[in-house]
Design a protein around this motif. Structure first.
Motif, mmCIF file in Angstrom:
data_model
loop_
_atom_site.group_PDB
_atom_site.id
_atom_site.type_symbol
_atom_site.label_atom_id
_atom_site.label_comp_id
_atom_site.label_asym_id
_atom_site.label_seq_id
_atom_site.Cartn_x
_atom_site.Cartn_y
_atom_site.Cartn_z
ATOM 1 N N THR A 159 79.531 -9.418 53.487
ATOM 2 C CA THR A 159 79.688 -10.105 54.775
ATOM 3 C C THR A 159 80.291 -9.168 55.819
ATOM 4 O O THR A 159 79.923 -9.226 56.988
ATOM 5 N N TYR B 109 74.945 -16.111 54.942
ATOM 6 C CA TYR B 109 74.890 -16.096 53.482
ATOM 7 C C TYR B 109 73.435 -16.106 52.995
ATOM 8 O O TYR B 109 73.094 -15.431 52.022
ATOM 9 N N ALA B 110 72.574 -16.848 53.678
ATOM 10 C CA ALA B 110 71.161 -16.888 53.291
ATOM 11 C C ALA B 110 70.498 -15.522 53.511
ATOM 12 O O ALA B 110 69.605 -15.136 52.751
ATOM 13 N N GLU C 231 73.004 -5.385 47.443
ATOM 14 C CA GLU C 231 73.978 -6.445 47.632
ATOM 15 C C GLU C 231 74.770 -6.148 48.900
ATOM 16 O O GLU C 231 75.626 -5.263 48.893
ATOM 17 N N GLN D 157 69.139 -9.657 48.656
ATOM 18 C CA GLN D 157 69.387 -9.456 47.228
ATOM 19 C C GLN D 157 68.166 -9.872 46.403
ATOM 20 O O GLN D 157 67.739 -9.153 45.492
ATOM 21 N N GLN D 158 67.588 -11.022 46.720
ATOM 22 C CA GLN D 158 66.426 -11.504 45.967
ATOM 23 C C GLN D 158 65.219 -10.601 46.177
ATOM 24 O O GLN D 158 64.527 -10.250 45.219
ATOM 25 N N ILE E 158 72.088 -12.592 53.218
ATOM 26 C CA ILE E 158 72.573 -11.781 52.098
ATOM 27 C C ILE E 158 71.777 -12.103 50.842
ATOM 28 O O ILE E 158 71.332 -11.203 50.112
ATOM 29 N N THR E 159 71.572 -13.376 50.579
ATOM 30 C CA THR E 159 70.831 -13.818 49.400
ATOM 31 C C THR E 159 69.382 -13.349 49.448
ATOM 32 O O THR E 159 68.833 -12.886 48.441
ATOM 33 N N ALA E 160 68.747 -13.428 50.624
ATOM 34 C CA ALA E 160 67.346 -13.014 50.759
ATOM 35 C C ALA E 160 67.186 -11.522 50.484
ATOM 36 O O ALA E 160 66.239 -11.116 49.793
ATOM 37 N N GLY F 200 67.817 -7.666 43.199
ATOM 38 C CA GLY F 200 69.231 -7.504 42.880
ATOM 39 C C GLY F 200 69.778 -6.112 43.128
ATOM 40 O O GLY F 200 70.969 -5.874 42.928
#
Length: 113
Positions: free
Chosen positions: A44, A26-27, A41, A33-34, A29-31, A38
């Motif tokens: 999983t 999850y981290a 995306e 995206q950030q 995926i978030t990294a 954005g």
């Protein structure tokens, strides 16, 4: 941005976000995206098979970390993963330069007559 725009570059994206240290799925995926503001995306269902494949070929190493009853698999680059990331960056720069020269051609200098 279209999801298929990532196709062919997913390995490089995953290796790049893991360059600074281990992260769980999850981290990651978030990294991505950030870092992309954005625009990207990842799902999983896209990254976990890729992470497992990168681990099988020796570019990543994973460990399981526990936090209470929660268990997370964290991924980290191997030395081979770092070398592959360097190669991915070089290939990306060459690719973007070639595409850029077609999409945004530089007009030849005018010659004096």
């Amino acid at each position: 941005m279209r999801q298929d725009a990532v196709r062919g570059h997913l390995d490089g994206l995953l290796l790049a976000v893991l360059e600074q240290g281990p992260l769980h799925g999850y981290a990651i995926i978030t990294a991505v995206q950030q870092r992309s503001g954005g625009a990207l995306e990842l799902r999983t269902g896209t990254i976990y098979p890729a992470l497992n494949r990168l681990e099988r070929v020796g570019l990543l190493h994973s460990t399981t970390q526990s936090s209470g009853e929660r268990h997370r698999r964290c991924y980290d680059l191997t030395d081979a993963g770092r070398r592959t990331l360097a190669n991915e960056r070089t290939a990306w720069q060459e690719f973007t330069a070639a595409i850029g020269s077609v999409l945004n051609p530089v007009p030849p200098p005018e010659t004096a007559t």
